[in-house]
Design an enzyme around this catalytic site. Structure first.
Site, short mmCIF file in Angstrom:
data_model
loop_
_atom_site.label_atom_id
_atom_site.label_comp_id
_atom_site.label_asym_id
_atom_site.label_seq_id
_atom_site.Cartn_x
_atom_site.Cartn_y
_atom_site.Cartn_z
N SER A 132 0.84 -1.21 0.00
CA SER A 132 0.00 0.00 0.00
C SER A 132 0.86 1.25 0.00
CB SER A 132 -0.90 0.01 1.23
OG SER A 132 -0.13 0.28 2.40
N ASP A 133 0.27 2.36 -0.39
CA ASP A 133 0.92 3.65 -0.21
C ASP A 133 0.53 4.17 1.18
OD1 ASP A 133 2.40 5.91 -0.63
OD2 ASP A 133 1.59 6.28 -2.62
N TRP A 134 1.29 5.17 1.61
CA TRP A 134 1.18 5.67 2.98
C TRP A 134 -0.25 6.10 3.32
CZ3 TRP A 134 4.47 5.63 7.00
CH2 TRP A 134 4.21 6.47 8.08
#
Length: 586
Positions: A132-134
């Site tokens: 995932s991205d942040w």
């Protein structure tokens, strides 16, 4: 790594998101950089993990704001946005993929089973792990209003295909509970863990889990690194305008130089997500000029390196000094440095216009009013609308965000030590109202004209000048007619007709003239860097394989349709820069 040469060869401009433009360029450079990061034979443990992102469709968000919704047809998704990912997976064996911030056709990418499982895994054959991205899983609840709770957001993302969360308070507990309640099968966790542990094993982290910090410091900012950074900057800088051959500057003629603008002596030329510690590792434009012409008298007005807080009162000072100078170099643009209060560009720093921020245009016009020659140097992370400058300033250099050695590279080009060879990897619109302005548009896009302004781009995709001149011969095909499963070669003669050595980037464009889905007027399908001495000629060839003629047709298949094709070669996507030959496919 030996693949740094491959990456260097692939670089002919600055590449980021596709923004609705060329996927071929993004694909070639992305594949080369992945190989350089991960290892020569794919992910073999000799390097680090690369991540292909963002999957998918973040390049044209609503309102031009990062993470805003994206809606597109399946045809556009497959023809434009999936191609670089397919190459990254099947040719470079990228180890990780990151979903996009945005929603796609109503479903956020971090919870999109169709994207992460059916397309990424089943169709493209991705074998690595999805990270995932942040905080983007949390945003399924907080921003997208797609999941009714944060805990449900965690569960939805894992079920959709996310294997690792970059950051996540409460993530572990929510997933454990979901497994206990049979909401997520334990086999799904096994698969994610298997892929993550496999990557760590192939990296050698079980045998050598710790980094030797003192030893690592000796491997940072080495002479090889500096040489690579310098060469990358040299090759990426684009000469946009050079009236009356003002450039390269002759030191004996221009002994008194004014260097002005908030980016003239700013170390913030590294771009977003970079570090400049220690600051001595960055060569600014002013420092680069001082290196090139140590005997010149150089005056400056640098506005404390501030764009947002540019002191307008100093514009008058700059104008006065411009009158006294032999040549004026104005260095303006944007600032993408992360966590800098003066930031105007970069991730999550979107704008609603493309003009020079704050008082920079006023500065440029004031210096121009001096009547002395002016050179405009642009340092920026996106194309800017510099229509006034194109009309008035005799020499314009687009330097992008050239990195720690950027100031030296710029100065070398200004004073002729290096002949510029960069080409634009994106179209420059005349104003923000012309967006979307792309070279690979459909035939109907310009069937009508703007009422009060010029229709079409300010600078075309693939455009860039040199200190020498090149002449393209007429292209010749090895066959005039082929079948859909055949390849053909197009060749032409390229000559250096100027007075100095130069490197030209010859470009191949193809148009499928008529299709079951309307086709772009041209698409980049190849490019080559060719260095020639004055008077030298070379025969240049491109191999056109069936994949360069194929597209996602009305039959929902990626295939070559029989019909007529235009094969174009030249210096840019601009019509007057291209020479054409016709190909028939049966």
């Amino acid at each position: 790594n030996p693949n740094i040469e491959l990456a260097r060869d692939a670089r002919w401009g600055r590449v980021g998101e596709t923004f609705g433009e060329d996927t071929y360029l993004v694909t070639q450079m992305g594949t080369a950089l992945i190989l350089g990061l991960q290892g020569e034979n794919g992910f073999d443990g000799s390097g680090v993990l690369a991540c292909a992102k963002h999957f998918v469709g973040g390049g044209e968000p609503a309102g031009g704001i990062n993470a805003a919704p994206m809606d597109m047809s399946e045809q556009k998704l497959r023809d434009l946005y999936l191609s670089p990912f397919a190459e990254a997976i099947n040719k470079a064996y990228v180890a990780t993929v990151m979903p996009a911030h945005n929603e796609l056709n109503g479903v956020p990418c971090h919870a999109n089973h169709y994207l992460l499982q059916e397309i990424l895994r089943n169709e493209l054959g991705f074998q690595g792990f999805v990270i995932s991205d942040w905080m983007d899983i949390e945003r399924l609840h907080e921003m997208h209003h797609y999941a009714p709770s944060q805990e449900e957001a965690f569960r939805m993302a894992v079920k959709a295909g996310v294997d690792m969360h970059m950051q996540g308070d409460g993530f572990l507990e929510a997933i454990v509970e979901a497994v206990r309640n049979k909401y997520i099968p334990e086999t799904r966790i096994d698969l994610a863990v298997y892929k993550i542990l496999e990557a760590k094993f192939r990296l050698g982290l079980f045998e050598n889990p710790l980094v030797d910090i003192p030893a690592s410091r000796s491997l940072i900012y080495t002479e090889d690194h500096q040489a690579t950074a310098l060469e990358a900057a040299r090759q990426s800088i684009v000469l946009l305008k050079n009236d009356d051959c003002l450039l390269p500057l002759k030191q004996e003629r221009y002994k008194k130089i004014l260097v002005t603008g908030p980016n003239a002596n700013s170390p913030t030329i590294m771009g977003d997500w970079t570090t400049r510690q220690p600051e001595e590792n960055v060569i600014t434009v002013l420092a680069g000029i001082q290196q090139q012409v140590p005997d010149a008298v150089i005056d400056t007005v640098c506005f404390s390196n501030k764009i947002r807080k540019m002191d307008r009162s100093l514009i008058k000072t700059a104008a006065q000094k411009a009158v006294e100078a032999d040549i004026n170099i104005v260095v303006v643009g944007e600032n993408s440095e992360r966590y800098n209060s003066d930031r105007t560009c970069g991730e999550n720093c979107d704008r609603d216009n493309l003009e020079l921020p704050t008082h920079q245009q006023e500065l440029l016009e004031a210096v121009y009013a001096s009547g002395k020659p002016v050179i405009l140097v642009l340092l920026n992370g996106r194309p800017l609308s510099v229509t006034w400058a194109q009309q008035h300033i005799p020499a314009i250099v687009e330097a992008w965000e050239p990195g720690g050695m950027g100031g030296q590279a710029i100065a070398e080009i200004l004073f002729g030590k290096v002949n510029p060879s960069g080409k634009l990897p994106i179209t420059f619109p005349r104003s923000v109202g012309q967006i979307q302005t792309v070279y690979n548009h459909k035939a109907s896009q310009y069937s009508r004209k703007f009422a009060l302004t010029t229709t079409g781009p300010l600078y075309h995709f693939g455009y860039g000048l040199s200190y020498t001149t090149f002449e393209y011969g007429n292209p010749v095909l090895s066959k005039d007619t082929i079948h859909t499963n055949e390849a053909v070669t197009v060749s032409f003669e390229l000559a250096n007709t100027g007075f100095c050595q130069g490197t030209e980037i010859a470009q191949l464009y193809i148009q499928d003239e008529y299709g079951t889905v309307t086709r772009p007027v041209k698409e980049l399908k190849g490019f080559q860097r060719i260095t020639l001495n004055p008077g030298e000629k070379k025969r240049v060839s491109f191999l056109i394989t069936p994949d360069k003629l194929a597209f996602f047709t009305s039959r929902k298949k990626y295939e070559v349709e029989p019909g007529s094709f235009k094969i174009m070669v030249g210096a840019s996507s601009r019509e007057q820069d291209l020479k054409t030959v016709s190909l028939m496919v049966k």
